[in-house]
Design an enzyme around this catalytic site. Structure first.
Site, PDB file in Angstrom:
ATOM      1  N   LYS A  14      53.868 -15.084  57.082  1.00  0.00           N
ATOM      2  CA  LYS A  14      54.109 -14.563  55.734  1.00  0.00           C
ATOM      3  C   LYS A  14      54.447 -13.075  55.771  1.00  0.00           C
ATOM      4  O   LYS A  14      55.342 -12.612  55.074  1.00  0.00           O
ATOM      5  CB  LYS A  14      52.854 -14.728  54.867  1.00  0.00           C
ATOM      6  CG  LYS A  14      52.586 -16.113  54.365  1.00  0.00           C
ATOM      7  CD  LYS A  14      51.398 -16.063  53.422  1.00  0.00           C
ATOM      8  CE  LYS A  14      51.002 -17.433  52.933  1.00  0.00           C
ATOM      9  NZ  LYS A  14      49.878 -17.371  52.007  1.00  0.00           N
ATOM     10  N   ASP A  73      49.985 -17.064  47.143  1.00  0.00           N
ATOM     11  CA  ASP A  73      49.332 -18.330  47.445  1.00  0.00           C
ATOM     12  C   ASP A  73      50.418 -19.388  47.338  1.00  0.00           C
ATOM     13  O   ASP A  73      51.169 -19.438  46.362  1.00  0.00           O
ATOM     14  CB  ASP A  73      48.167 -18.640  46.503  1.00  0.00           C
ATOM     15  CG  ASP A  73      47.227 -19.653  47.159  1.00  0.00           C
ATOM     16  OD1 ASP A  73      46.678 -19.353  48.234  1.00  0.00           O
ATOM     17  OD2 ASP A  73      47.055 -20.757  46.616  1.00  0.00           O
ATOM     18  N   SER A  74      50.516 -20.170  48.384  1.00  0.00           N
ATOM     19  CA  SER A  74      51.638 -21.102  48.436  1.00  0.00           C
ATOM     20  C   SER A  74      51.184 -22.429  49.008  1.00  0.00           C
ATOM     21  O   SER A  74      50.093 -22.533  49.567  1.00  0.00           O
ATOM     22  CB  SER A  74      52.764 -20.500  49.281  1.00  0.00           C
ATOM     23  OG  SER A  74      52.241 -19.963  50.474  1.00  0.00           O
TER      24      SER A  74
END
Ligand code: IMP
Length: 198
Positions: A14, A73-74
């Site tokens: 990320k 947040d994924s």
């Protein structure tokens, strides 16, 4: 000097994506700062992002650093699994699994699902808190499907399993700039930056 945004995440995949995406907006990714670990128990993506951003914001205030923090947040939602793994994407199958094991577990769970019904999407929610404590949010989605077997070495997490709609290569078969063009994270960041008026 460009403005620095601090990301509440130690996920190297990320962080690398955000560093490149922020640069496109004339922004810089701040150094990885340790902050007290939070339990991601809000029940939805945005709530979890808010918990992480608030934890890092408090840490910056404590250190006397005045800057914007943000958190992502994924997760991956598979239609044939009623949206699983969803907000549990990072822990699907148990925290003790390695990523190859977790991906194998997911492939096994949909082994009987034929190709036309393997639709899925990545969702990303972002929550930013600026230096004055104001909150902003951004959302992004990428639709696609789950391939029958892993393909590609790049990226992280579920990338080798996810084929975006209209593409012939999985996220893990794309270069970082190619993935960025199609990714849920890029879309969410665009949405966030627009909401912040940057
Ligand atoms: P989070 O760190 O709690 O947001 O967990 C998100 C999880 O979703 C990650 O650990 C990955 O497993 C998965 N995920 C989110 N975005 C991506 C992506 O772009 N590629 C592959 N997996 C992703």
């Amino acid at each position: 000097m460009s403005e620095c945004f601090f990301l509440a995440s130690t996920n190297e995949g990320k962080r690398a994506e955000f560093a490149a995406l922020l640069a496109e907006h004339g922004l810089e990714l701040g150094a990885s700062l340790p902050y007290p670990e939070v339990e991601e128990n809000a029940g939805d993506y945005l709530g979890n992002a808010a918990l992480k951003a608030a934890a890092l914001h408090s840490e910056l205030v404590r250190l006397g650093i005045s800057a914007t923090v943000f958190a992502d947040d994924s997760g991956l939602e598979i239609d044939a699994l009623d949206g699983a793994p969803g907000i549990r994407s990072a822990r699907y199958g148990g925290v003790e699994l390695t990523w190859p094991q977790r991906r194998a577990r997911l492939l096994a769970a949909i082994a009987e699902v034929p190709a036309p019904q393997r639709s899925a999407y990545f969702h990303c929610a972002l929550l930013a808190i600026d230096e004055r404590g104001r909150r902003y949010q951004g959302f992004g989605e990428t639709r696609g499907s789950i391939v029958l077997a892993e393909r590609g070495e790049a990226g992280f997490g579920y990338d080798p399993l996810f084929l975006p709609d209209g593409e012939r290569r999985t996220f893990a078969e794309m270069s970082a700039p190619e993935k960025a063009r199609a990714s849920h994270r890029a879309r969410a960041l665009r949405d966030l930056v627009a909401a912040m008026g940057r």
